[in-house]
Design a protein around this motif. Structure first.
Motif, PDB file in Angstrom:
ATOM      1  N   TYR A  72     126.466  -2.376 -27.856  1.00 49.29           N
ATOM      2  CA  TYR A  72     126.942  -3.850 -27.227  1.00 49.29           C
ATOM      3  C   TYR A  72     128.461  -3.524 -27.167  1.00 49.29           C
ATOM      4  O   TYR A  72     129.054  -4.250 -25.921  1.00 49.29           O
ATOM      5  CB  TYR A  72     126.563  -5.151 -27.525  1.00 49.29           C
ATOM      6  N   TYR A  73     129.396  -3.666 -27.630  1.00 47.14           N
ATOM      7  CA  TYR A  73     130.982  -3.243 -28.087  1.00 47.14           C
ATOM      8  C   TYR A  73     131.403  -1.936 -28.475  1.00 47.14           C
ATOM      9  O   TYR A  73     131.286  -0.858 -28.467  1.00 47.14           O
ATOM     10  CB  TYR A  73     131.667  -3.972 -29.315  1.00 47.14           C
ATOM     11  N   TYR A  74     132.306  -1.009 -27.754  1.00 48.54           N
ATOM     12  CA  TYR A  74     133.375  -0.303 -28.201  1.00 48.54           C
ATOM     13  C   TYR A  74     133.785  -0.632 -29.503  1.00 48.54           C
ATOM     14  O   TYR A  74     134.235  -1.910 -29.781  1.00 48.54           O
ATOM     15  CB  TYR A  74     134.402  -0.298 -27.102  1.00 48.54           C
ATOM     16  N   GLU A  93     118.022  -8.253 -32.312  1.00 45.22           N
ATOM     17  CA  GLU A  93     119.314  -8.738 -33.166  1.00 45.22           C
ATOM     18  C   GLU A  93     120.232  -9.168 -31.804  1.00 45.22           C
ATOM     19  O   GLU A  93     120.836  -9.599 -31.629  1.00 45.22           O
ATOM     20  CB  GLU A  93     120.154  -7.475 -33.908  1.00 45.22           C
ATOM     21  N   MET A  94     120.073  -7.622 -31.395  1.00 46.43           N
ATOM     22  CA  MET A  94     121.189  -8.174 -30.007  1.00 46.43           C
ATOM     23  C   MET A  94     120.887  -9.562 -29.220  1.00 46.43           C
ATOM     24  O   MET A  94     121.819  -9.962 -28.119  1.00 46.43           O
ATOM     25  CB  MET A  94     121.219  -6.462 -29.048  1.00 46.43           C
ATOM     26  N   VAL A  95     119.394 -10.047 -28.691  1.00 46.05           N
ATOM     27  CA  VAL A  95     119.368 -10.655 -27.410  1.00 46.05           C
ATOM     28  C   VAL A  95     120.201 -11.875 -28.674  1.00 46.05           C
ATOM     29  O   VAL A  95     120.966 -13.036 -27.579  1.00 46.05           O
ATOM     30  CB  VAL A  95     117.930 -11.047 -27.840  1.00 46.05           C
ATOM     31  N   GLY A 122     123.963 -12.810 -26.572  1.00 50.54           N
ATOM     32  CA  GLY A 122     123.019 -13.785 -25.799  1.00 50.54           C
ATOM     33  C   GLY A 122     122.630 -12.868 -24.548  1.00 50.54           C
ATOM     34  O   GLY A 122     122.669 -13.380 -23.377  1.00 50.54           O
ATOM     35  N   ILE A 123     122.197 -11.946 -24.643  1.00 51.44           N
ATOM     36  CA  ILE A 123     121.755 -10.919 -23.443  1.00 51.44           C
ATOM     37  C   ILE A 123     120.023 -11.313 -23.541  1.00 51.44           C
ATOM     38  O   ILE A 123     119.629 -11.747 -24.654  1.00 51.44           O
ATOM     39  CB  ILE A 123     122.138  -9.930 -23.627  1.00 51.44           C
ATOM     40  N   SER A 124     119.420 -10.767 -22.555  1.00 52.64           N
ATOM     41  CA  SER A 124     118.295 -10.712 -22.219  1.00 52.64           C
ATOM     42  C   SER A 124     117.671  -9.856 -23.341  1.00 52.64           C
ATOM     43  O   SER A 124     118.236  -8.861 -23.176  1.00 52.64           O
ATOM     44  CB  SER A 124     117.174 -11.212 -20.859  1.00 52.64           C
ATOM     45  N   ARG A 125     116.418  -9.624 -23.641  1.00 48.25           N
ATOM     46  CA  ARG A 125     115.730  -8.606 -23.541  1.00 48.25           C
ATOM     47  C   ARG A 125     115.667  -6.922 -23.375  1.00 48.25           C
ATOM     48  O   ARG A 125     115.631  -5.924 -23.674  1.00 48.25           O
ATOM     49  CB  ARG A 125     114.356  -8.653 -24.588  1.00 48.25           C
ATOM     50  N   PRO A 172     118.712  -3.324 -38.559  1.00 50.04           N
ATOM     51  CA  PRO A 172     119.123  -3.313 -37.481  1.00 50.04           C
ATOM     52  C   PRO A 172     120.249  -3.359 -37.023  1.00 50.04           C
ATOM     53  O   PRO A 172     120.674  -3.578 -35.860  1.00 50.04           O
ATOM     54  CB  PRO A 172     117.437  -3.426 -37.020  1.00 50.04           C
ATOM     55  N   GLU A 173     120.746  -4.762 -37.881  1.00 53.51           N
ATOM     56  CA  GLU A 173     121.758  -5.660 -37.333  1.00 53.51           C
ATOM     57  C   GLU A 173     123.137  -4.868 -37.155  1.00 53.51           C
ATOM     58  O   GLU A 173     123.923  -4.668 -36.426  1.00 53.51           O
ATOM     59  CB  GLU A 173     122.067  -7.119 -37.684  1.00 53.51           C
TER      60      GLU A 173
END
Length: 140
Positions: free
Chosen positions: A88-90, A43-45, A49-52, A80-81
């Motif tokens: 990732y975020y504050y 979900e984060m990827v 748009g970040i790498s695994r 999971p989302e």
């Protein structure tokens, strides 16, 4: 759980669910919860748009050392989302993060573009367990 049809698409095995620390994640995870945490990384990827490698490092930094019960752990009351946003975020000024559920009323007042991105785990941190992007992306 947010959407029963969405939840039905996820299948986390409960077979052989003895807790073990994996080379990937820093918490003891049974087979079912390992699959669940891999879904969080996926979900984060997709969402950020970040790498695994970065997704796993952020999960390790945020949740590493957390005691996780065998599947279904209490975490599983959300998809999971939901858990993907915290590494990732504050939270916003009201202490809120998005739920990841497109139909959730709770997300209506959250402007994701205004959320501050947490710094990536430092290069050389033990949180980085996968080969890949240890530089670039995120903040920090």
């Amino acid at each position: 759980m947010a959407d029963g049809t969405r939840a039905a698409a996820y299948t986390w095995s409960t077979e052989g669910d003895a807790n073990a620390v994996t080379a990937e994640f820093h918490m003891k995870l049974g087979e079912g919860m390992l699959g669940y945490f891999r879904e969080i990384a996926d979900e984060m990827v997709g969402r950020f748009g970040i790498s695994r490698a970065e997704a796993v490092a952020r999960i390790n930094e945020r949740y590493g050392g957390t005691e996780i019960a065998p599947y279904p752990d209490l975490l599983c009351h959300e998809l999971p989302e939901f858990w993907a946003y915290s590494p990732y975020y504050y939270p916003d000024d009201a202490g809120r993060l998005p739920t990841g559920d497109a139909g959730a009323d709770a997300d209506a007042g959250i402007d994701v573009t205004r959320l501050r991105i947490r710094p990536r785990p430092p290069e050389g941190s033990p949180a980085w367990t996968l080969r890949g992007d240890v530089q670039g992306g995120g903040e920090g």
